[in-house]
Design an enzyme around this catalytic site. Structure first.
Site, PDB file in Angstrom:
ATOM      1  N   GLN A 154       0.850  -1.193   0.000  1.00 40.17           N
ATOM      2  CA  GLN A 154       0.000   0.000   0.000  1.00 40.17           C
ATOM      3  C   GLN A 154       0.886   1.244   0.000  1.00 40.17           C
ATOM      4  O   GLN A 154       1.720   1.421   0.891  1.00 40.17           O
ATOM      5  CB  GLN A 154      -0.923   0.034   1.222  1.00 40.17           C
ATOM      6  CG  GLN A 154      -1.954   1.162   1.122  1.00 40.17           C
ATOM      7  CD  GLN A 154      -2.744   1.374   2.401  1.00 40.17           C
ATOM      8  OE1 GLN A 154      -2.233   1.909   3.369  1.00 40.17           O
ATOM      9  NE2 GLN A 154      -4.005   0.945   2.389  1.00 40.17           N
TER      10      GLN A 154
ATOM     11  N   TYR B 177      -5.675  11.810   3.525  1.00 40.32           N
ATOM     12  CA  TYR B 177      -4.293  12.007   3.126  1.00 40.32           C
ATOM     13  C   TYR B 177      -4.232  12.710   1.761  1.00 40.32           C
ATOM     14  O   TYR B 177      -5.242  13.171   1.253  1.00 40.32           O
ATOM     15  CB  TYR B 177      -3.549  10.674   3.151  1.00 40.32           C
ATOM     16  CG  TYR B 177      -3.594  10.015   4.513  1.00 40.32           C
ATOM     17  CD1 TYR B 177      -3.019  10.639   5.628  1.00 40.32           C
ATOM     18  CD2 TYR B 177      -4.234   8.799   4.714  1.00 40.32           C
ATOM     19  CE1 TYR B 177      -3.074  10.062   6.890  1.00 40.32           C
ATOM     20  CE2 TYR B 177      -4.291   8.212   5.974  1.00 40.32           C
ATOM     21  CZ  TYR B 177      -3.720   8.852   7.053  1.00 40.32           C
ATOM     22  OH  TYR B 177      -3.796   8.280   8.308  1.00 40.32           O
TER      23      TYR B 177
ATOM     24  N   GLY C 173      -9.702  -6.985   8.959  1.00 41.49           N
ATOM     25  CA  GLY C 173      -8.552  -6.411   9.628  1.00 41.49           C
ATOM     26  C   GLY C 173      -8.388  -6.927  11.036  1.00 41.49           C
ATOM     27  O   GLY C 173      -7.484  -7.711  11.342  1.00 41.49           O
TER      28      GLY C 173
END
Length: 404
Positions: free
Chosen positions: A115, A200, A346
């Site tokens: 990633q 981001y 996750g």
């Protein structure tokens, strides 16, 4: 019917069967649909280079039966982050370290994507890596993120992000993404996932609350989407079709970002439609989760809406994956019903390196997560490998029943 399928059906677990079937992702045949989402664990101690302990961590989850693993977010260039000890992918040393991890994952029969990440304004000028870089903090516009829970805990007073400067030449960062994608390929990854969400840098270009530019990179939907699309094009040129995924968080809320619903729909409808033309392998959408939103005076920062029903019709040429607070059972149900092509889990992987085996044999999941050791040393200090292993690589594999 396979012997494995017979086994878990005999245990009354037939609702999980879809998770054990292969899936084609570009040119890769993934052995099952047990996907591991990117998980921040902060074990790149003492700096930003992956360690042998991390090799063991990723190997465990591949050995435990993961089909596809997405790495923790890796920085495309030296910069500060909210947490210390985040890994990078900008140097030869990073490439060599990550190669040990990809080799370990492949030896256990799984695939792994890296990633790629540029934090944008969610940064502080006094973090060690930012100081070492000698660079300012870049953002589409000079707009500072409000602190919220975006706090730099390794700095005195736990400050929020610093004031950024406007990025004069976005093409410079696009080339850094290209270089990072090339390094990921050298490191033996099977593809890359571009982080386009989370508040981001790419997300900041998309959002009207963080992008006030009047040049070709701001204003209209087409201009605000340009940066993210150009990054995806550059990375795809390195990897070719079917080897690039992207992560999206259109519901916003995290890191002081989010637009009104009408603007959100207009922006992401365009961005997703154009990205779907680029030959991506998948798009991973995070569902809205109230616990991940930032609230002030009772009002959330995000834009709650159903990302599955809203954006699934737009994704024609890529796989449609989701993430955010799924249980394995809900993941199987969403896939079986055709709502999604796959789900990244996750939390379930943190304390269950053998997650697929536990479900296959009807063994209860370990739900006891050592939250105090979820991340590495938050103050930026250096712990021994023995201490770092606690709550990281010391979760046990379950004892499997003997074959009949």
């Amino acid at each position: 019917m396979s012997s494995v399928e017979t086994h878990y059906q005999s245990k009354g677990l037939e609702e999980f069967s879809v998770l054990f079937t292969p899936i084609q992702l570009g040119t890769l045949t993934i052995r099952n649909k047990f996907f591991m989402a990117p998980l921040t664990r902060d074990r790149n101690v003492p700096d930003n280079i992956p360690t042998n302990l991390m090799v063991e961590y990723y190997r465990q989850r591949a050995k435990g039966g993961a089909g596809l693993i997405i790495s923790e977010a890796m920085l495309i260039t030296q910069q500060g982050t909210l947490w210390p000890h985040a890994p990078g992918i900008w140097s030869d040393e990073h490439v060599r370290a990550w190669k040990k991890i990809t080799d370990a994952v492949h030896e256990e029969g799984a695939y792994i994507y890296s990633q790629l990440w540029q934090v944008g304004r969610i940064n502080h000028i006094d973090t060690p890596q930012q100081v070492a870089s000698g660079e300012p903090i870049y953002a589409p516009s000079a707009i500072q993120a409000r602190p919220g829970y975006s706090k730099f805990r390794m700095l005195p007073g736990n400050p929020g992000p610093s004031m950024p400067v406007e990025l004069k030449d976005p093409r410079r960062i696009i080339e850094q993404f290209r270089h990072a994608a090339f390094n990921a390929k050298r490191a033996g990854f099977d593809g890359v996932e571009v982080h386009t969400g989370g508040g981001y840098l790419i997300h900041e270009f998309l959002d009207t609350t963080t992008n006030k530019r009047t040049d070709e990179w701001g204003g209209s939907v087409e201009n605000r989407a340009r940066f993210g699309l150009e990054v995806l094009k550059a990375v795809t040129e390195v990897w070719g079709p079917g080897r690039v995924g992207m992560k999206l968080t259109p519901a916003g809320g995290y890191n002081d970002i989010g637009m009104p619903l009408e603007e959100t729909l207009e922006t992401f409808n365009y961005f997703i439609t154009e990205a779907d033309k680029l030959g991506l392998s998948y798009m991973m959408f995070l569902r809205y989760e109230v616990s991940r939103d930032e609230f002030r005076d009772g009002k959330g920062r995000g834009t709650p809406h159903d990302v599955i029903s809203t954006y699934r019709p737009l994704v024609i040429n890529s796989k449609f994956f989701t993430n955010q607070s799924y249980t394995p059972l809900e993941a199987a149900q969403h896939i079986s019903s055709g709502k999604v092509d796959g789900v990244f889990l996750g939390t379930a992987w943190i304390a269950n390196p053998d997650l697929p085996k536990r479900i296959e044999y009807g063994i209860p999941l370990n739900t006891s997560i050592d939250m105090g050791r979820l991340y590495g040393p938050k103050d930026g200090g250096v712990l021994s490998e023995e201490e770092l292993a606690k709550g990281y690589t010391d979760y046990p594999f379950a004892e499997l029943p003997l074959a009949n």
